[in-house]
Design a protein around this motif. Structure first.
Motif, short mmCIF file in Angstrom:
data_model
loop_
_atom_site.label_atom_id
_atom_site.label_comp_id
_atom_site.label_asym_id
_atom_site.label_seq_id
_atom_site.Cartn_x
_atom_site.Cartn_y
_atom_site.Cartn_z
N HIS A 214 -0.01 -1.02 -0.30
CA HIS A 214 -0.43 -0.46 -0.38
C HIS A 214 0.53 1.45 0.23
N SER A 215 0.42 2.09 -0.01
CA SER A 215 0.84 3.43 -0.19
C SER A 215 0.16 4.33 0.91
N SER A 216 0.33 5.57 0.56
CA SER A 216 -0.59 7.35 1.93
C SER A 216 -1.05 7.07 0.84
N SER A 217 -2.63 7.52 1.26
CA SER A 217 -3.35 8.48 0.63
C SER A 217 -2.89 9.68 0.03
N ALA A 218 -2.11 10.50 0.95
CA ALA A 218 -1.30 11.48 0.43
C ALA A 218 -0.68 11.32 -0.64
N HIS A 219 -0.29 9.59 -1.26
CA HIS A 219 0.59 10.13 -2.51
C HIS A 219 0.45 10.39 -3.78
N ARG A 220 0.96 11.04 -5.17
CA ARG A 220 0.68 11.27 -6.19
C ARG A 220 -0.64 9.99 -6.84
N TRP A 221 0.05 9.19 -7.11
CA TRP A 221 -0.51 8.41 -7.80
C TRP A 221 -1.94 8.15 -7.33
N PHE A 222 -1.74 8.45 -6.04
CA PHE A 222 -3.38 7.51 -5.12
C PHE A 222 -3.98 9.13 -5.39
N GLN A 223 -3.88 10.31 -5.48
CA GLN A 223 -4.44 11.25 -5.26
C GLN A 223 -5.20 11.75 -6.92
N GLU A 224 -3.78 10.85 -7.81
CA GLU A 224 -4.37 10.96 -9.22
C GLU A 224 -5.93 9.65 -9.73
N ALA A 225 -6.01 9.04 -8.76
CA ALA A 225 -6.42 7.93 -8.87
C ALA A 225 -8.09 8.70 -8.25
N LEU A 226 -7.98 9.47 -7.59
CA LEU A 226 -8.93 9.61 -6.96
C LEU A 226 -9.90 10.98 -8.16
#
Ligand code: NOJ
Length: 593
Positions: free
Chosen positions: A126-138
């Motif tokens: 898992h990454s942090s939800s603050a990771h750019r990859w997750f923010q881009e996914a949102l």
């Protein structure tokens, strides 16, 4: 105990190496003693109350004196610190609270100059939800390539209001969180086996695999000697994400339970207990084969060590087949009580199971997720790892008894062949900090269980270096991210250095003797016929007697003429007190296994 210790037994547990052993620098990890540094709590150079990389560099001399072969650093990468760094927001940078990449390079160079290898933590589940990859996914929305990096699913029910399945987070509460889409409507759900700030990657996605190859190369190029792989048993989830209710007795960090591990009727997959759909799926092995190949393109014997809470040991051994990882943490050993019969079983089973695949066993008694063994071994009630001990926990440990057992347990552990892991502070005999104020606690477990489980803060308190100094020498300002107890002067390193009988000197002696007698590359033979509370073994020229009971025993007559190498507690040469381990040099008359 009889005055003659019956000898011979050749229930020898062999330590096999497919390459026929180790030469200096080659397969160093087969016998290495690796010291875990929890960077937040090791040494704080800038005085802000959180440990940092320059702090580690400044204290490497102490580890060289201790005699360790390598250090493993828990995560120091960019992170909002919702799970103390196991929530990574940038895998290729250092969080400013710990320093800079230049600080990391300086630390690595200093460690290498001191002949200490460096292993870093990799958090791929898992990454942090603050990771750019997750923010881009949102931001990208349902069906996008960005969402496919993580485990997004539509909810069940008329309006998608029910989580996609019934999985629970390891830290308590549901393993799914619903997002709000860009237009403000309630949207998809994402999976987080740990905290909601730790979204799970979708490892079936080649894009994810490629990113992590780059991350491995990034650190390998900086000269790291290997990776401790976080949640190495969890990266692939069963097809269809079926509902699952874990057994009540399962371990909280991933389902391994020592009883199940050792009670397995047979050694083949048919006898293995049911696997949770999010742990121990076969698909993980393909990833590790890929990483093994990648590491093999680098010189210097780089390693992967699996944090794989799977049972039984035969299944765990799949993680260390010759083309996968080099080591796996032996958690069944950590979870074994201070009991001769149980220890004999787990040691024999470990050596058998790992030897089958040509890997060394590892041994570990403490880490940043479990109650420190100087307290755990004196708990009077069951305490699953990860639950922690606090002011209201029943069966609180007796401190003196816990330390006595911990010293004896460590003396046994360091006599065994294979790799051994130490956790910072155990060489000082540190107990778990039980009386942390509620408002100081930071483990997400504490919050996600509505304060029902204390969690892991008690083993993470900054360690003491110098008696009578601010923060016991952790820094010069006295600041500390978790409060240190008032009575830690005597545990401080400077209060123990050079003092015969101190826990620090015991560890130094054990590590020196282990190296001198090459015990890490040896093989053991049990000495049969001892009373139930006694564990006796030979490893090369060393005979080890561990008294796990409370009563004194006489030194067996067969050992009367042998020299004592080290004892974990007071020893007059004639009587081995309860909860004490003694190493002798094997008399020449004894057959050696
Ligand atoms: C295992 C780590 O040791 C633990 O500290 C962490 O909370 C979980 N994995 C999630 O990354």
């Amino acid at each position: 105990m009889d005055s003659a210790l019956p000898t011979t037994s050749a229930t020898a547990a062999q330590h096999a190496s497919p390459t026929g052993g180790s030469t200096p620098g080659s397969e160093w990890w087969r016998s290495a003693v690796i010291y875990q540094i929890y960077p937040r709590s090791f040494a704080d150079a800038n005085g802000d109350g959180l440990g940092d990389l320059p702090g580690i560099t400044s204290r490497l001399g102490a580890l060289q004196e201790l005699g360790v072969d390598a250090i493993w650093l828990s995560p120091f990468m960019t992170s909002p610190q919702k799970d103390a760094g196991y929530d990574v927001a940038d895998y290729c940078d250092v969080d400013p609270i710990f320093g800079t990449l230049a600080d990391f390079d300086a630390m690595t160079a200093a460690a290498h100059a001191a002949d200490i290898r460096v292993i870093v933590d990799l958090v791929p589940n898992h990454s942090s939800s603050a990771h750019r990859w997750f923010q881009e996914a949102l931001a990208a929305g349902p069906g996008s390539a960005e969402r496919a990096r993580y485990m997004f699913r539509d909810g069940k029910g008329e309006h998608g209001e029910i989580a996609p399945n019934n999985w629970e987070s390891v830290f308590g509460g549901p393993a799914w969180t619903r997002v709000t889409e860009a237009d403000g409507t309630p949207g998809q759900w994402y999976l987080h086996i740990f905290d909601s700030s730790q979204p799970d990657f979708d490892w079936t996605n080649p894009w994810v695999r490629e990113q992590f190859r780059d991350i491995l190369r990034f650190w390998l190029d900086r000269g790291v000697d290997g990776f401790r792989v976080d949640v190495a048993h969890g990266m692939i989830k069963a097809d269809g994400l079926p509902d699952y209710t874990p057994p009540a007795e399962g371990g909280s960090m991933g389902g391994a339970s020592v009883d199940a591990s050792l009670e397995a009727a047979g050694t083949g997959p048919d006898s293995w207990p049911e696997t949770a759909p999010y742990w121990g799926q076969d698909g993980v092995h393909e990833i590790y084969r890929d990483w093994h190949e990648l590491l093999a393109t680098y010189d210097g014997d780089r390693v992967l060590c699996a944090e794989a809470w799977v049972d039984p040991l035969d299944k765990m051994a799949l993680w260390v087949r010759p083309d996968e990882m080099q080591q796996a943490f032996n958690f069944p050993y950590l979870e074994t009580p201070w009991n001769a019969a149980a220890l004999k079983t787990v040691v024999s089973e470990s050596l058998r199971a790992f030897a089958q695949v040509g890997a060394p066993s590892t041994w570990v008694l403490s880490n940043h997720d479990v109650v420190r063994h100087a307290s755990r071994l004196a708990l009077t009630e069951e305490n699953p790892q990860g639950y922690g001990v606090g002011p209201n926990t029943p069966g609180k440990p007796d401190r003196a008894l816990g330390l006595q057992r911990a010293r004896a347990a460590t003396a046994l552990m360091l006599s065994l062949p294979g790799g051994a892991y130490l956790y910072q502070g155990e060489e000082l005999g540190l107990p778990e900090v039980i009386d942390l104020p509620d408002d100081a606690r930071q483990d997400p477990t504490w919050f996600r269980t509505n304060h029902e489980r204390y969690g892991r803060d008690g083993c993470r308190v900054p360690i003491p270096w110098a008696a009578g100094h601010p923060a016991y020498g952790f820094n010069t300002t006295g600041a500390s991210w978790l409060p240190q107890p008032d009575d830690w002067n005597d545990y401080s390193r400077d209060a123990q250095a050079g003092i015969p009988g101190s826990t620090l000197e015991l560890y130094r002696t054990l590590l020196r003797l282990r190296r001198e007698h090459t015990l890490g590359l040896g093989s053991i033979a049990w000495i049969e016929g001892a009373p139930d509370t006694i564990l006796a073994l030979t490893n090369g020229a060393v005979t080890v007697v561990a008294n796990t009971g409370a009563d004194d025993i006489a030194v067996p007559s067969s050992l009367a003429d042998s020299a004592v190498l080290v004892a974990s507690g007071p020893f007059d040469g004639r009587t081995i007190h309860g909860d004490t381990t003694v190493w002798f040099t094997t008399p020449s008359t004894l057959p050696v296994g």
